[in-house]
Motif scaffolding. Structure first.
Motif, PDB file in Angstrom:
ATOM      1  N   PRO A   3       0.803  -1.227   0.000  1.00  0.00           N
ATOM      2  CA  PRO A   3       0.000   0.000   0.000  1.00  0.00           C
ATOM      3  C   PRO A   3       0.840   1.283   0.000  1.00  0.00           C
ATOM      4  O   PRO A   3       0.324   2.356  -0.323  1.00  0.00           O
ATOM      5  CB  PRO A   3      -0.818  -0.108   1.296  1.00  0.00           C
ATOM      6  N   VAL A   4       2.115   1.174   0.378  1.00  0.00           N
ATOM      7  CA  VAL A   4       3.013   2.328   0.321  1.00  0.00           C
ATOM      8  C   VAL A   4       3.521   2.534  -1.101  1.00  0.00           C
ATOM      9  O   VAL A   4       3.676   3.662  -1.574  1.00  0.00           O
ATOM     10  CB  VAL A   4       4.197   2.134   1.299  1.00  0.00           C
ATOM     11  N   ILE A   5       3.772   1.442  -1.790  1.00  0.00           N
ATOM     12  CA  ILE A   5       4.307   1.498  -3.147  1.00  0.00           C
ATOM     13  C   ILE A   5       3.228   1.842  -4.168  1.00  0.00           C
ATOM     14  O   ILE A   5       3.482   2.559  -5.143  1.00  0.00           O
ATOM     15  CB  ILE A   5       4.963   0.146  -3.503  1.00  0.00           C
ATOM     16  N   VAL A   6       2.001   1.353  -3.934  1.00  0.00           N
ATOM     17  CA  VAL A   6       0.917   1.448  -4.923  1.00  0.00           C
ATOM     18  C   VAL A   6      -0.214   2.312  -4.380  1.00  0.00           C
ATOM     19  O   VAL A   6      -0.644   2.122  -3.241  1.00  0.00           O
ATOM     20  CB  VAL A   6       0.390   0.026  -5.256  1.00  0.00           C
ATOM     21  N   PRO A   7      -0.747   3.270  -5.163  1.00  0.00           N
ATOM     22  CA  PRO A   7      -1.900   4.067  -4.728  1.00  0.00           C
ATOM     23  C   PRO A   7      -3.119   3.188  -4.463  1.00  0.00           C
ATOM     24  O   PRO A   7      -3.267   2.104  -5.041  1.00  0.00           O
ATOM     25  CB  PRO A   7      -2.155   5.004  -5.914  1.00  0.00           C
ATOM     26  N   ALA A  15      17.877  -8.616  -6.714  1.00  0.00           N
ATOM     27  CA  ALA A  15      16.946  -7.681  -7.352  1.00  0.00           C
ATOM     28  C   ALA A  15      16.355  -6.702  -6.346  1.00  0.00           C
ATOM     29  O   ALA A  15      16.112  -5.527  -6.665  1.00  0.00           O
ATOM     30  CB  ALA A  15      15.826  -8.464  -8.051  1.00  0.00           C
ATOM     31  N   LEU A  16      16.134  -7.160  -5.111  1.00  0.00           N
ATOM     32  CA  LEU A  16      15.531  -6.300  -4.094  1.00  0.00           C
ATOM     33  C   LEU A  16      16.437  -5.145  -3.676  1.00  0.00           C
ATOM     34  O   LEU A  16      15.971  -4.195  -3.041  1.00  0.00           O
ATOM     35  CB  LEU A  16      15.162  -7.132  -2.863  1.00  0.00           C
ATOM     36  N   LEU A  17      17.717  -5.209  -4.026  1.00  0.00           N
ATOM     37  CA  LEU A  17      18.620  -4.093  -3.722  1.00  0.00           C
ATOM     38  C   LEU A  17      18.208  -2.827  -4.467  1.00  0.00           C
ATOM     39  O   LEU A  17      18.609  -1.726  -4.095  1.00  0.00           O
ATOM     40  CB  LEU A  17      20.056  -4.469  -4.092  1.00  0.00           C
ATOM     41  N   SER A  18      17.407  -2.975  -5.531  1.00  0.00           N
ATOM     42  CA  SER A  18      17.018  -1.826  -6.353  1.00  0.00           C
ATOM     43  C   SER A  18      15.815  -1.066  -5.803  1.00  0.00           C
ATOM     44  O   SER A  18      15.452  -0.022  -6.350  1.00  0.00           O
ATOM     45  CB  SER A  18      16.697  -2.294  -7.782  1.00  0.00           C
ATOM     46  N   LEU A  19      15.174  -1.579  -4.757  1.00  0.00           N
ATOM     47  CA  LEU A  19      14.035  -0.861  -4.185  1.00  0.00           C
ATOM     48  C   LEU A  19      14.503   0.484  -3.614  1.00  0.00           C
ATOM     49  O   LEU A  19      15.466   0.548  -2.865  1.00  0.00           O
ATOM     50  CB  LEU A  19      13.387  -1.690  -3.072  1.00  0.00           C
ATOM     51  N   ARG A  20      13.794   1.541  -3.954  1.00  0.00           N
ATOM     52  CA  ARG A  20      14.212   2.885  -3.550  1.00  0.00           C
ATOM     53  C   ARG A  20      13.351   3.471  -2.442  1.00  0.00           C
ATOM     54  O   ARG A  20      13.833   4.222  -1.608  1.00  0.00           O
ATOM     55  CB  ARG A  20      14.186   3.826  -4.760  1.00  0.00           C
ATOM     56  N   LYS A  21      12.059   3.178  -2.438  1.00  0.00           N
ATOM     57  CA  LYS A  21      11.123   3.866  -1.567  1.00  0.00           C
ATOM     58  C   LYS A  21      11.169   3.329  -0.139  1.00  0.00           C
ATOM     59  O   LYS A  21      11.395   2.139   0.085  1.00  0.00           O
ATOM     60  CB  LYS A  21       9.702   3.717  -2.116  1.00  0.00           C
ATOM     61  N   GLU A  22      10.962   4.216   0.820  1.00  0.00           N
ATOM     62  CA  GLU A  22      10.790   3.791   2.203  1.00  0.00           C
ATOM     63  C   GLU A  22       9.490   3.006   2.295  1.00  0.00           C
ATOM     64  O   GLU A  22       8.423   3.500   1.911  1.00  0.00           O
ATOM     65  CB  GLU A  22      10.743   5.014   3.127  1.00  0.00           C
ATOM     66  N   LEU A  23       9.530   1.796   2.827  1.00  0.00           N
ATOM     67  CA  LEU A  23       8.399   0.883   2.733  1.00  0.00           C
ATOM     68  C   LEU A  23       7.464   0.954   3.935  1.00  0.00           C
ATOM     69  O   LEU A  23       6.965  -0.045   4.434  1.00  0.00           O
ATOM     70  CB  LEU A  23       8.902  -0.554   2.550  1.00  0.00           C
ATOM     71  N   ARG A  24       7.205   2.153   4.386  1.00  0.00           N
ATOM     72  CA  ARG A  24       6.172   2.365   5.401  1.00  0.00           C
ATOM     73  C   ARG A  24       5.632   3.768   5.222  1.00  0.00           C
ATOM     74  O   ARG A  24       6.313   4.670   4.738  1.00  0.00           O
ATOM     75  CB  ARG A  24       6.704   2.151   6.817  1.00  0.00           C
TER      76      ARG A  24
END
Length: 410
Positions: A135-139, A190-199
Motif C-alpha cells: 500500500p506504500v508502493i501502490v496508490p 533484485a531487491l537491492l534496487s528498491l528505492r522507496k521507504e516501505l512504510r
C-alpha cells in the motif's frame, strides 16, 4: 500489466518499485514452485511413505501457525527492505543444503523437515513485509489490480514450476533444489534496487510482542467482515493444503511418472493463472458478497469430481477449475485488509489474520497423510468435500458477508 490509474498516479507498469518487487518475485516464486513439486516426490522416492510426505509438508507450513503473530509486530518495527532481502537469502541457503546432502548420501527426512520449516519461516516474514509495503508502493485505487498482478505472478510460476519441477526431478533429484536456491539468490539481489521507504506511518513502538500482537487481534475482532473472511479462508486453506498431497498420491498410485505429476500440477496451476488474469477485470464487476459466497459453492461442487477420473491430466483439469476462482477471492479479501487497516498496524493485523487462516495448513498436511493411510484417496476427498460444504453454508448465512461493502474502483 494493466493500466489502471488514479489522478496523478502513473500506471503500474511505470511504477519502478512495484515492477522491481514484482519481477524479482517472478523468479523466486518459480523456483519455489519447482522445489515444492519435487519435495513430496523426493520424500516418496526416499521412504515410500505418504505420512512422511505429509510431515515434511506440515513442517513447511508450521511457521504460519507459530511465527505469524510475533512476526507481524517485528515487520512493523524493523526495516522492511532488509526483511525482504534477508528472507530470500536465508531460504536459498536452506534449499542449497538439500543437493549437498544428496551428493554426500546423507539426506534424511529430518533434514527435509528442517529445510521446509526454514523456507516456511522465510515465507512468513517475506509475505508480511510485502503485504505491508504494497500500500506504500501502490496508490489505493490501483491496489486491487496490483494484488491481481501478484496473484498472476504466483499462479504463473506455479503453472511453469510444476512441469519443470517434475522434469528436473526425473533428470536428477538434486536439480530442482539447486534451481530454487539460485532463484532465491537472484531475487535477493533484485531487491537491492528498491528505492522507496516501505512504510507510510511512524515506526511501531518497541512494546512487548504480546501487546503488539494483541493489537492486531483486537482490530480483527472489531471488524466482523474481516473476522468472517479469515475464518472462511482458514477452512478453504485446510481443504486445499490437504488436496495437493492427495492428488499427488492419487496420481502416483495410478502409475503416473514424476513428469506426468508435474504436468498435472502445472495444469492445476494454469487455472489459477487464468483466474488471476481475469481477476484484474472481474473484481470491478462482481460484488464482494457474490465473490465470497459464490467461490465457496463452486469449490464444493468441484471437489467430488476428482473421484470420477484416474487420468492425471483430467485430475489437473479439475484442479484448474478450482484454482481459477481462487484469485478473485484473494483480491477481494486482501484489498479489504490493505485498504481498511492503518499501515502502521498492517503487519500486526496481517500476521494475526494469517495465524488463523494459514495456521491450519500443517493440520491439512498432517491430516491428509493420516487420512490417505487410513481411508485412501477416495475417503480423503469425500472428507474434504464435507468440510467445503460446511464452509459454503457458513459463508451464505453470515450477516457480515451479506452486508459486505463495495471496493473502491480505479
Amino acid at each position: 500489466m494493466t493500466r489502471v490509474t488514479e489522478p496523478g498516479a502513473p500506471p503500474l507498469w511505470r511504477n519502478r518499485d512495484f515492477v522491481t518487487l514484482w519481477s524479482g518475485q517472478v523468479v523466486s516464486a518459480l523456483g519455489a514452485r519447482i522445489s515444492a513439486t519435487a519435495m513430496p516426490l523426493l520424500v516418496l522416492a526416499t521412504t515410500g511413505s505418504a505420512a512422511d510426505a505429509g510431515l515434511v509438508a506440515a513442517a513447511g507450513t508450521l511457521p504460519f501457525l507459530v511465527a505469524q503473530l510475533p512476526a507481524g509486530p517485528l515487520v512493523d518495527r524493523w526495516d522492511r527492505r532488509r526483511i525482504l532481502r534477508a528472507s530470500e537469502a536465508l531460504a536459498g541457503l536452506a534449499l542449497l543444503s538439500v543437493p549437498i546432502a544428496q551428493w554426500l548420501d546423507a539426506l534424511t527426512v529430518a533434514q527435509l523437515v528442517v529445510v521446509a520449516f526454514v523456507q516456511g519461516m522465510c515465507a512468513v516474514f517475506f509475505g508480511l513485509a510485502e503485504t505491508a509495503a504494497l500500500p506504500v508502493i501502490v496508490p489505493a485505487a490501483q491496489l486491487p489490480t496490483a494484488l491481481a498482478q501478484n496473484e498472476a505472478r504466483g499462479r504463473g510460476a506455479a503453472l511453469a514450476g510444476g512441469p519443470i519441477g517434475g522434469l528436473l526431478f526425473g533428470l536428477d533429484r538434486t536439480l530442482p533444489f539447486l534451481v530454487d536456491a539460485i532463484s532465491y539468490a537472484a531475487a535477493s539481489v533484485a531487491l537491492l534496487s528498491l528505492r522507496k521507504e516501505l512504510r507510510s506511518g511512524p515506526v511501531a513502538p518497541a512494546e512487548p510482542l504480546w501487546r503488539a500482537t494483541a493489537a492486531g487481534l483486537r482490530w480483527i475482532w472489531r471488524h466482523p467482515l474481516i473476522r468472517a473472511a479469515i475464518l472462511l479462508i482458514a477452512a478453504s486453506n485446510l481443504v486445499f493444503q490437504a488436496l495437493v498431497l492427495v492428488l499427488v498420491v492419487l496420481a502416483q498410485r495410478r502409475g503416473a511418472t514424476a513428469g506426468e505429476i508435474g504436468t498435472m500440477l502445472g495444469v492445476y496451476s494454469g487455472g489459477g493463472l487464468l483466474g488471476a488474469l481475469a481477476a484484474t477485470r472481474l473484481h470491478r464487476h462482481l460484488s464482494p458478497k457474490m465473490v465470497i459466497i459464490g467461490v465457496n459453492w463452486i469449490w464444493t461442487a468441484l471437489l467430488p469430481l476428482f473421484l470420477l477420473t484416474t487420468n492425471a491430466l483430467q485430475i489437473g483439469a479439475i484442479g484448474a477449475a478450482t484454482a481459477f476462482v481462487g484469485p478473485l477471492w484473494n483480491v477481494v479479501i486482501v484489498s479489504y485488509s490493505a485498504l481498511l487497516v492503518p499501515n502502521e498496524l498492517l503487519g500486526r493485523v496481517t500476521s494475526a489474520a494469517m495465524t488463523v487462516s494459514w495456521g491450519v495448513m500443517p493440520i491439512g498436511s498432517l491430516g491428509a497423510g493420516l487420512l490417505l493411510a487410513g481411508a485412501g484417496p477416495t475417503g480423503t476427498i469425500l472428507t474434504l468435500t464435507g468440510v467445503m460444504l460446511a464452509t459454503a453454508v457458513a459463508a451464505t448465512i453470515s450477516p457480515a458477508v451479506r452486508r459486505a461493502p463495495p471496493l473502491p474502483r480505479g
